[in-house]
Design a protein around this motif. Structure first.
Motif, PDB file in Angstrom:
ATOM      1  N   THR A 152     -15.435  23.126 -49.215  1.00 25.27           N
ATOM      2  CA  THR A 152     -15.734  24.459 -49.673  1.00 25.27           C
ATOM      3  C   THR A 152     -15.492  25.217 -48.494  1.00 25.27           C
ATOM      4  O   THR A 152     -15.638  24.767 -47.212  1.00 25.27           O
ATOM      5  N   ASP A 153     -14.880  26.568 -49.100  1.00 24.82           N
ATOM      6  CA  ASP A 153     -14.470  27.383 -47.648  1.00 24.82           C
ATOM      7  C   ASP A 153     -15.778  28.053 -47.073  1.00 24.82           C
ATOM      8  O   ASP A 153     -15.832  28.785 -46.186  1.00 24.82           O
ATOM      9  N   HIS A 154     -17.100  27.923 -47.888  1.00 20.01           N
ATOM     10  CA  HIS A 154     -18.335  28.386 -47.401  1.00 20.01           C
ATOM     11  C   HIS A 154     -19.228  27.374 -46.633  1.00 20.01           C
ATOM     12  O   HIS A 154     -20.113  27.728 -46.057  1.00 20.01           O
ATOM     13  N   GLY A 155     -18.758  26.180 -46.972  1.00 21.97           N
ATOM     14  CA  GLY A 155     -19.424  25.279 -46.010  1.00 21.97           C
ATOM     15  C   GLY A 155     -20.692  24.551 -46.608  1.00 21.97           C
ATOM     16  O   GLY A 155     -21.369  23.765 -46.092  1.00 21.97           O
ATOM     17  N   HIS A 156     -20.971  24.919 -47.805  1.00 20.72           N
ATOM     18  CA  HIS A 156     -22.146  24.469 -48.646  1.00 20.72           C
ATOM     19  C   HIS A 156     -21.875  22.963 -49.395  1.00 20.72           C
ATOM     20  O   HIS A 156     -20.881  22.886 -49.913  1.00 20.72           O
TER      21      HIS A 156
ATOM     22  N   ALA B  96     -17.920  34.500 -46.707  1.00 17.79           N
ATOM     23  CA  ALA B  96     -18.133  35.282 -48.156  1.00 17.79           C
ATOM     24  C   ALA B  96     -16.868  35.099 -48.880  1.00 17.79           C
ATOM     25  O   ALA B  96     -16.306  36.083 -49.048  1.00 17.79           O
ATOM     26  N   PRO B  97     -16.697  34.054 -49.601  1.00 14.68           N
ATOM     27  CA  PRO B  97     -15.404  33.860 -50.519  1.00 14.68           C
ATOM     28  C   PRO B  97     -15.595  34.867 -51.585  1.00 14.68           C
ATOM     29  O   PRO B  97     -16.883  34.943 -52.309  1.00 14.68           O
ATOM     30  N   ALA B  98     -14.611  35.332 -52.297  1.00 13.19           N
ATOM     31  CA  ALA B  98     -14.775  36.112 -53.604  1.00 13.19           C
ATOM     32  C   ALA B  98     -15.779  37.209 -53.512  1.00 13.19           C
ATOM     33  O   ALA B  98     -16.079  37.478 -54.829  1.00 13.19           O
ATOM     34  N   GLY B  99     -15.852  37.758 -52.490  1.00 12.90           N
ATOM     35  CA  GLY B  99     -17.071  38.969 -52.367  1.00 12.90           C
ATOM     36  C   GLY B  99     -18.302  38.269 -52.268  1.00 12.90           C
ATOM     37  O   GLY B  99     -19.128  39.198 -52.614  1.00 12.90           O
ATOM     38  N   LEU B 100     -18.624  37.002 -52.533  1.00 15.52           N
ATOM     39  CA  LEU B 100     -20.076  36.412 -52.579  1.00 15.52           C
ATOM     40  C   LEU B 100     -20.635  36.136 -51.122  1.00 15.52           C
ATOM     41  O   LEU B 100     -19.734  35.783 -50.260  1.00 15.52           O
TER      42      LEU B 100
ATOM     43  N   ARG C  76      -6.772  23.836 -48.121  1.00 15.26           N
ATOM     44  CA  ARG C  76      -6.952  22.979 -49.169  1.00 15.26           C
ATOM     45  C   ARG C  76      -8.643  23.434 -49.623  1.00 15.26           C
ATOM     46  O   ARG C  76      -9.088  22.686 -50.581  1.00 15.26           O
ATOM     47  N   LYS C  77      -9.276  24.228 -48.986  1.00 20.26           N
ATOM     48  CA  LYS C  77     -10.486  24.489 -49.391  1.00 20.26           C
ATOM     49  C   LYS C  77     -10.640  25.770 -50.152  1.00 20.26           C
ATOM     50  O   LYS C  77      -9.763  26.647 -49.831  1.00 20.26           O
ATOM     51  N   ASP C  78     -11.592  25.657 -51.112  1.00 18.92           N
ATOM     52  CA  ASP C  78     -11.894  26.846 -51.765  1.00 18.92           C
ATOM     53  C   ASP C  78     -13.381  27.173 -52.204  1.00 18.92           C
ATOM     54  O   ASP C  78     -14.236  25.823 -51.941  1.00 18.92           O
ATOM     55  N   ALA C  79     -13.666  27.932 -52.737  1.00 17.63           N
ATOM     56  CA  ALA C  79     -15.064  28.021 -53.100  1.00 17.63           C
ATOM     57  C   ALA C  79     -15.713  27.155 -54.044  1.00 17.63           C
ATOM     58  O   ALA C  79     -16.935  26.814 -53.933  1.00 17.63           O
TER      59      ALA C  79
ATOM     60  N   THR D 221     -12.471  22.182 -55.158  1.00 19.29           N
ATOM     61  CA  THR D 221     -11.560  21.417 -55.908  1.00 19.29           C
ATOM     62  C   THR D 221     -10.901  20.438 -55.531  1.00 19.29           C
ATOM     63  O   THR D 221     -10.431  19.607 -56.043  1.00 19.29           O
ATOM     64  N   GLU D 222     -10.291  20.432 -54.323  1.00 24.07           N
ATOM     65  CA  GLU D 222     -10.016  19.226 -53.496  1.00 24.07           C
ATOM     66  C   GLU D 222     -10.509  17.984 -53.568  1.00 24.07           C
ATOM     67  O   GLU D 222     -10.078  16.846 -53.655  1.00 24.07           O
ATOM     68  N   SER D 223     -11.790  17.971 -53.980  1.00 24.63           N
ATOM     69  CA  SER D 223     -12.727  16.719 -54.054  1.00 24.63           C
ATOM     70  C   SER D 223     -12.220  15.850 -54.985  1.00 24.63           C
ATOM     71  O   SER D 223     -12.393  14.816 -55.206  1.00 24.63           O
TER      72      SER D 223
END
Length: 341
Positions: free
Chosen positions: A127-131, A222-226, A86-89, A92-94
């Motif tokens: 977030t899947d990047h943890g920030h 590095a989600p979405a190449g970032l 349920r995590k993404d960059a 949105t789950e918030s």
């Protein structure tokens, strides 16, 4: 040899005298208990790096909280462990009205309407990047975009207020988020919902066990190449700075914060004192996961007397000027205070 006529020890010789002249007091009313909630059923799991602290599924949450209610702990601070899928960059789950935080708030308001609920507002659990914010690519590379993050935090705050959260507690350290959240809450009819700003939150090494507790993992995926920054130093405060904390607090109060917080606790008692002396507003402090882990580990090993050291550290926060303390020791402290009468 001559002896002094003034003897401070005279006021220390009896328990009743020490009580009469005590300058600060600690009570259950000073305690806020942070709780970790997880998906699933019939499960509690101990946080490996926080001995004695458990994550709890919603079907066990009421039983978990009941002792705190009986002891009179006034408020709980909720922190969800979001499943990885349920995590993404963008976090949105918030904003999902059926997310773990919202379901927990609804349950607790139904079961314990007398207990205040404080909702963490930040994106790192989602977030899947943890920030604590959203990533954008610009001239200086990938960064945490302040204003795009604030827009998501506003929606997260409204989502929590609708679920029954009493106090919105933004812990992200984005500029301008308090004013934006306050305006949105007022516009949606949540003028009674308070804001406890993490106004002076430092880029501290004491948060490690908390990241374990909420499953945030290591920064730097590095989600979405970032490729995101490997730390949070571009938005959390530099531990070297003290005057800057006063500027941060002043900004948040001007934007509508009802209460402010200093985080972490023990290494930043000077900040607590300066904030209280300068502004005289309700000031809170977070005895964070790393502080807890050190003390709990020493207590378990018999190196420290838990009955004494827990209350001593909490009293230190009161002496520094805090109105209350977020502490994982809240239950033990309340039990000890009740035993002491």
């Amino acid at each position: 040899m001559p002896f002094p006529t003034t003897r401070p020890r005279r006021n220390r010789q009896d328990a009743w005298t020490r009580r009469l002249v005590a300058e600060n007091r600690l009570s259950v009313d000073d305690l806020i208990w942070p709780l970790f909630i997880i998906e699933g059923t019939n499960t509690t799991t101990e946080v490996a790096s926080m001995p004695g602290v458990r994550r709890v599924t919603l079907d066990r949450l009421a039983a978990h909280v009941e002792p705190a209610a009986k002891l009179g702990i006034p408020a709980l601070a909720l922190f969800p462990m979001t499943p990885p899928e349920r995590k993404d960059a963008e976090g949105t789950e918030s904003g999902n009205p059926d997310n773990l935080m919202c379901r927990a708030a609804s349950l607790l308001k139904r079961e314990f309407p007398e207990i205040g609920l404080i909702g963490d507002v930040a994106l790192d659990p989602y977030t899947d990047h943890g920030h604590d914010g959203v990533l954008r690519e610009g001239r200086q590379g990938v960064h945490i975009h302040n204003d795009d993050t604030v827009a998501v935090l506003v929606e997260q705050s409204l989502n929590q207020a609708r679920a029954g959260i009493d106090v919105i507690a933004p812990s992200d350290m984005m500029d301008g988020r308090i004013g934006a959240i306050r305006a949105a809450l007022d516009a949606e009819g949540f003028g009674h919902t308070r804001i406890m700003s993490y106004a002076a939150k430092y880029a501290s090494a004491f948060y490690g066990p908390f990241r374990d507790a909420v499953g945030a993992g290591k920064l730097g995926s590095a989600p979405a190449g970032l490729t995101p920054p490997s730390d949070k130093k571009t938005y959390q405060m530099d531990p070297a700075n003290s005057d800057e904390a006063l500027r941060e607090v002043a900004m948040d109060l001007d934007e509508g914060a009802d209460m402010v917080m200093v985080k972490p606790g023990m290494p930043y008692l000077d900040i607590v004192r300066r904030v209280k002396d300068r502004f005289g507003v309700p000031t809170f402090v977070y005895q964070v996961s790393g502080e807890y882990a050190m003390l709990a580990g020493a207590i378990r090993n018999g190196w420290l007397d838990g009955d004494r050291v827990i209350l001593e550290t909490l009293l230190g926060f009161k002496r520094a000027g805090a109105n209350g303390v977020l502490t994982y020791f809240a239950l033990e402290a309340a039990e000890r205070l009740r035993a002491l009468g």
